[in-house]
Design a protein around this motif. Structure first.
Motif, PDB file in Angstrom:
ATOM      1  N   THR A 123      -8.275  -4.450  -1.150  1.00 54.94           N
ATOM      2  CA  THR A 123      -8.000  -5.091   0.011  1.00 54.94           C
ATOM      3  C   THR A 123      -8.781  -6.298   0.126  1.00 54.94           C
ATOM      4  OG1 THR A 123     -10.320  -4.319   1.248  1.00 54.94           O
ATOM      5  CG2 THR A 123      -8.249  -2.869   1.203  1.00 54.94           C
ATOM      6  N   SER A 124      -8.491  -7.013   1.201  1.00 53.57           N
ATOM      7  CA  SER A 124      -8.790  -8.424   1.437  1.00 53.57           C
ATOM      8  C   SER A 124     -10.176  -8.640   2.270  1.00 53.57           C
ATOM      9  CB  SER A 124      -7.987  -9.304   2.093  1.00 53.57           C
ATOM     10  OG  SER A 124      -7.485  -8.669   3.177  1.00 53.57           O
ATOM     11  N   SER A 125     -10.800  -7.249   2.320  1.00 54.68           N
ATOM     12  CA  SER A 125     -11.988  -7.479   3.154  1.00 54.68           C
ATOM     13  C   SER A 125     -13.198  -6.576   2.236  1.00 54.68           C
ATOM     14  CB  SER A 125     -11.889  -6.759   4.384  1.00 54.68           C
ATOM     15  OG  SER A 125     -12.991  -6.049   4.852  1.00 54.68           O
ATOM     16  N   ASP A 126     -14.343  -6.833   2.245  1.00 49.34           N
ATOM     17  CA  ASP A 126     -15.259  -6.076   1.470  1.00 49.34           C
ATOM     18  C   ASP A 126     -15.738  -4.762   2.004  1.00 49.34           C
ATOM     19  OD1 ASP A 126     -15.391  -7.948  -0.922  1.00 49.34           O
ATOM     20  OD2 ASP A 126     -17.066  -9.113   0.043  1.00 49.34           O
ATOM     21  N   ALA A 127     -15.598  -4.978   3.512  1.00 49.59           N
ATOM     22  CA  ALA A 127     -15.977  -3.696   4.217  1.00 49.59           C
ATOM     23  C   ALA A 127     -14.999  -2.590   4.279  1.00 49.59           C
ATOM     24  CB  ALA A 127     -16.111  -4.072   5.735  1.00 49.59           C
ATOM     25  N   VAL A 128     -13.581  -2.991   3.657  1.00 52.12           N
ATOM     26  CA  VAL A 128     -12.401  -2.117   3.898  1.00 52.12           C
ATOM     27  C   VAL A 128     -11.972  -1.812   2.793  1.00 52.12           C
ATOM     28  CG1 VAL A 128     -10.229  -1.540   4.826  1.00 52.12           C
ATOM     29  CG2 VAL A 128     -11.583  -3.006   6.277  1.00 52.12           C
ATOM     30  N   GLU A 129     -11.810  -0.481   2.431  1.00 51.97           N
ATOM     31  CA  GLU A 129     -11.121  -0.027   1.122  1.00 51.97           C
ATOM     32  C   GLU A 129     -10.163   0.747   1.491  1.00 51.97           C
ATOM     33  OE1 GLU A 129     -13.433   2.787  -1.497  1.00 51.97           O
ATOM     34  OE2 GLU A 129     -15.075   2.366  -0.100  1.00 51.97           O
ATOM     35  N   VAL A 130      -9.346   0.962   0.626  1.00 49.57           N
ATOM     36  CA  VAL A 130      -7.998   2.055   0.778  1.00 49.57           C
ATOM     37  C   VAL A 130      -8.357   3.161  -0.074  1.00 49.57           C
ATOM     38  CG1 VAL A 130      -5.636   2.024   0.226  1.00 49.57           C
ATOM     39  CG2 VAL A 130      -6.204   0.125   1.094  1.00 49.57           C
ATOM     40  N   ALA A 171      12.038   9.243 -10.263  1.00 52.81           N
ATOM     41  CA  ALA A 171      11.822   9.552  -8.914  1.00 52.81           C
ATOM     42  C   ALA A 171      11.394   8.426  -8.103  1.00 52.81           C
ATOM     43  CB  ALA A 171      11.104  10.866  -8.919  1.00 52.81           C
ATOM     44  N   LYS A 172      11.654   8.284  -6.882  1.00 55.89           N
ATOM     45  CA  LYS A 172      10.942   7.407  -6.177  1.00 55.89           C
ATOM     46  C   LYS A 172      10.030   8.368  -5.271  1.00 55.89           C
ATOM     47  CE  LYS A 172      11.765   3.586  -2.650  1.00 55.89           C
ATOM     48  NZ  LYS A 172      11.154   2.696  -3.696  1.00 55.89           N
ATOM     49  N   PHE A 173       8.888   8.019  -5.111  1.00 60.88           N
ATOM     50  CA  PHE A 173       7.755   8.757  -4.564  1.00 60.88           C
ATOM     51  C   PHE A 173       7.115   7.969  -3.654  1.00 60.88           C
ATOM     52  CE2 PHE A 173       5.372   6.848  -7.997  1.00 60.88           C
ATOM     53  CZ  PHE A 173       4.077   6.585  -7.388  1.00 60.88           C
ATOM     54  N   GLY A 174       6.355   8.523  -2.699  1.00 59.27           N
ATOM     55  CA  GLY A 174       5.225   7.856  -1.803  1.00 59.27           C
ATOM     56  C   GLY A 174       4.032   8.329  -2.008  1.00 59.27           C
ATOM     57  N   PHE A 175       3.084   7.273  -1.577  1.00 60.68           N
ATOM     58  CA  PHE A 175       1.738   7.843  -1.298  1.00 60.68           C
ATOM     59  C   PHE A 175       1.232   7.205  -0.102  1.00 60.68           C
ATOM     60  CE2 PHE A 175       1.197   3.891  -3.892  1.00 60.68           C
ATOM     61  CZ  PHE A 175       0.201   3.246  -2.980  1.00 60.68           C
ATOM     62  N   THR A 176       0.437   8.350   0.601  1.00 54.73           N
ATOM     63  CA  THR A 176       0.008   8.019   1.921  1.00 54.73           C
ATOM     64  C   THR A 176      -1.479   7.548   1.875  1.00 54.73           C
ATOM     65  OG1 THR A 176       1.076  10.055   2.753  1.00 54.73           O
ATOM     66  CG2 THR A 176      -0.661   9.124   3.971  1.00 54.73           C
ATOM     67  N   PHE A 177      -1.954   6.461   2.528  1.00 53.74           N
ATOM     68  CA  PHE A 177      -3.271   5.885   2.450  1.00 53.74           C
ATOM     69  C   PHE A 177      -3.847   5.677   3.986  1.00 53.74           C
ATOM     70  CE2 PHE A 177      -0.808   1.775   2.373  1.00 53.74           C
ATOM     71  CZ  PHE A 177      -1.801   1.140   3.314  1.00 53.74           C
ATOM     72  N   ALA A 178      -5.217   5.751   3.869  1.00 55.57           N
ATOM     73  CA  ALA A 178      -5.871   5.546   5.081  1.00 55.57           C
ATOM     74  C   ALA A 178      -6.953   4.361   4.689  1.00 55.57           C
ATOM     75  CB  ALA A 178      -6.583   6.673   5.554  1.00 55.57           C
ATOM     76  N   LEU A 179      -7.452   3.966   5.719  1.00 55.15           N
ATOM     77  CA  LEU A 179      -8.552   2.844   5.577  1.00 55.15           C
ATOM     78  C   LEU A 179      -9.814   3.431   5.803  1.00 55.15           C
ATOM     79  CD1 LEU A 179      -6.937  -0.134   7.339  1.00 55.15           C
ATOM     80  CD2 LEU A 179      -6.730   0.257   4.868  1.00 55.15           C
ATOM     81  N   LYS A 180     -10.810   3.054   5.084  1.00 57.33           N
ATOM     82  CA  LYS A 180     -12.265   3.338   4.949  1.00 57.33           C
ATOM     83  C   LYS A 180     -12.951   2.288   5.352  1.00 57.33           C
ATOM     84  CE  LYS A 180     -15.449   5.993   1.901  1.00 57.33           C
ATOM     85  NZ  LYS A 180     -15.555   6.467   0.720  1.00 57.33           N
ATOM     86  N   THR A 181     -13.463   2.304   6.423  1.00 57.34           N
ATOM     87  CA  THR A 181     -14.407   0.960   6.963  1.00 57.34           C
ATOM     88  C   THR A 181     -15.670   1.259   7.046  1.00 57.34           C
ATOM     89  OG1 THR A 181     -12.274   0.531   8.246  1.00 57.34           O
ATOM     90  CG2 THR A 181     -14.051  -0.830   8.886  1.00 57.34           C
ATOM     91  N   ASN A 182     -16.348   0.599   6.270  1.00 56.61           N
ATOM     92  CA  ASN A 182     -18.038   0.578   6.514  1.00 56.61           C
ATOM     93  C   ASN A 182     -18.085   2.195   6.065  1.00 56.61           C
ATOM     94  OD1 ASN A 182     -18.553  -1.989   6.988  1.00 56.61           O
ATOM     95  ND2 ASN A 182     -18.074  -1.850   9.211  1.00 56.61           N
ATOM     96  N   GLY A 183     -17.450   2.819   5.271  1.00 55.35           N
ATOM     97  CA  GLY A 183     -17.759   4.057   4.667  1.00 55.35           C
ATOM     98  C   GLY A 183     -17.227   5.358   5.449  1.00 55.35           C
ATOM     99  N   ILE A 236     -13.670   7.218   6.903  1.00 52.80           N
ATOM    100  CA  ILE A 236     -12.242   7.090   6.594  1.00 52.80           C
ATOM    101  C   ILE A 236     -11.659   7.289   8.130  1.00 52.80           C
ATOM    102  CG2 ILE A 236     -10.435   8.253   5.571  1.00 52.80           C
ATOM    103  CD1 ILE A 236     -12.351   8.918   3.409  1.00 52.80           C
ATOM    104  N   ASP A 237     -10.645   6.728   8.397  1.00 50.44           N
ATOM    105  CA  ASP A 237      -9.933   6.800   9.711  1.00 50.44           C
ATOM    106  C   ASP A 237      -8.629   7.608   9.137  1.00 50.44           C
ATOM    107  OD1 ASP A 237      -8.482   6.814  11.941  1.00 50.44           O
ATOM    108  OD2 ASP A 237      -8.106   4.506  11.851  1.00 50.44           O
ATOM    109  N   LEU A 238      -8.323   9.088   9.656  1.00 42.14           N
ATOM    110  CA  LEU A 238      -7.490   9.630   9.199  1.00 42.14           C
ATOM    111  C   LEU A 238      -6.480   9.724  10.170  1.00 42.14           C
ATOM    112  CD1 LEU A 238      -9.202  12.426   7.053  1.00 42.14           C
ATOM    113  CD2 LEU A 238      -7.867  10.511   6.019  1.00 42.14           C
ATOM    114  N   ASN A 239      -6.843   9.294  11.165  1.00 42.50           N
ATOM    115  CA  ASN A 239      -5.877   9.200  12.417  1.00 42.50           C
ATOM    116  C   ASN A 239      -4.860   8.110  12.351  1.00 42.50           C
ATOM    117  OD1 ASN A 239      -7.268  11.218  13.718  1.00 42.50           O
ATOM    118  ND2 ASN A 239      -8.583   9.804  14.401  1.00 42.50           N
ATOM    119  N   THR A 240      -4.988   7.278  11.483  1.00 47.40           N
ATOM    120  CA  THR A 240      -3.999   6.274  11.278  1.00 47.40           C
ATOM    121  C   THR A 240      -3.847   6.224   9.681  1.00 47.40           C
ATOM    122  OG1 THR A 240      -4.832   5.035  13.133  1.00 47.40           O
ATOM    123  CG2 THR A 240      -3.441   3.813  11.515  1.00 47.40           C
TER     124      THR A 240
END
Length: 158
Positions: A78-85, A128-140, A142-146
């Protein structure tokens, strides 16, 4: 620092895989993506495919080409040090359903942010076309609601 840890984990997994007793002449593929976290705020839905690049190419047109037996390691920076995918799941979108269901094995470790696909069976040009789902982990945390999705392709090469 988090990027160094993720890279270290990927290198360790590759090293362990390389030490296996298999006679196959396969290797592993590392797919590194990038995402501008601020751009997620402009999304009208959860499809972030247009905002992600994989190995420098738009995710919508990216295809991981691998041999049977190869494993693909996916990470998104990501473009942020505090946020990871954190990739939380892989799923089928379209293409050869049998190849996806019986030829591709997925593994996700949310805690270590390691997500892999391994082609365990298939023929040249199976795709095959596949997808992956990801969430953001901010300051440790994980926001699984979005959650967001990205949908590239996978193909067996010769």
């Amino acid at each position: 620092m988090k990027k160094i840890v993720q890279l270290f984990m990927a290198v360790m997994l590759i090293s362990i895989s390389a030490c296996s007793t298999s006679d196959d002449e396969t290797s592993n593929l590392i797919v590194t993506g990038s995402l501008d976290v601020a751009a997620l705020l402009t999304l009208q839905d959860n499809d972030a495919t247009s905002l992600v690049s994989l190995n420098g190419e738009a995710a919508a047109s990216y295809t991981s080409e691998v041999l049977v037996g190869e494993e693909i390691f996916y990470t998104i920076d990501t473009s942020s040090d505090a946020v990871e995918v954190v990739i939380i799941d892989f799923f089928y979108v379209s293409g050869d359903r049998e190849f996806w269901d019986s030829g591709v094995e997925s593994s996700v470790d949310v805690e270590s942010s390691v997500a892999t696909l391994k082609v365990i069976n298939g023929s040249v040009d199976d795709e095959a076309k596949f997808g992956f789902t990801f969430a953001l982990k901010t300051n440790g945390i994980i926001d699984l609601n979005t959650t967001y999705i990205v949908d590239p392709k996978i193909r067996v090469r010769s």
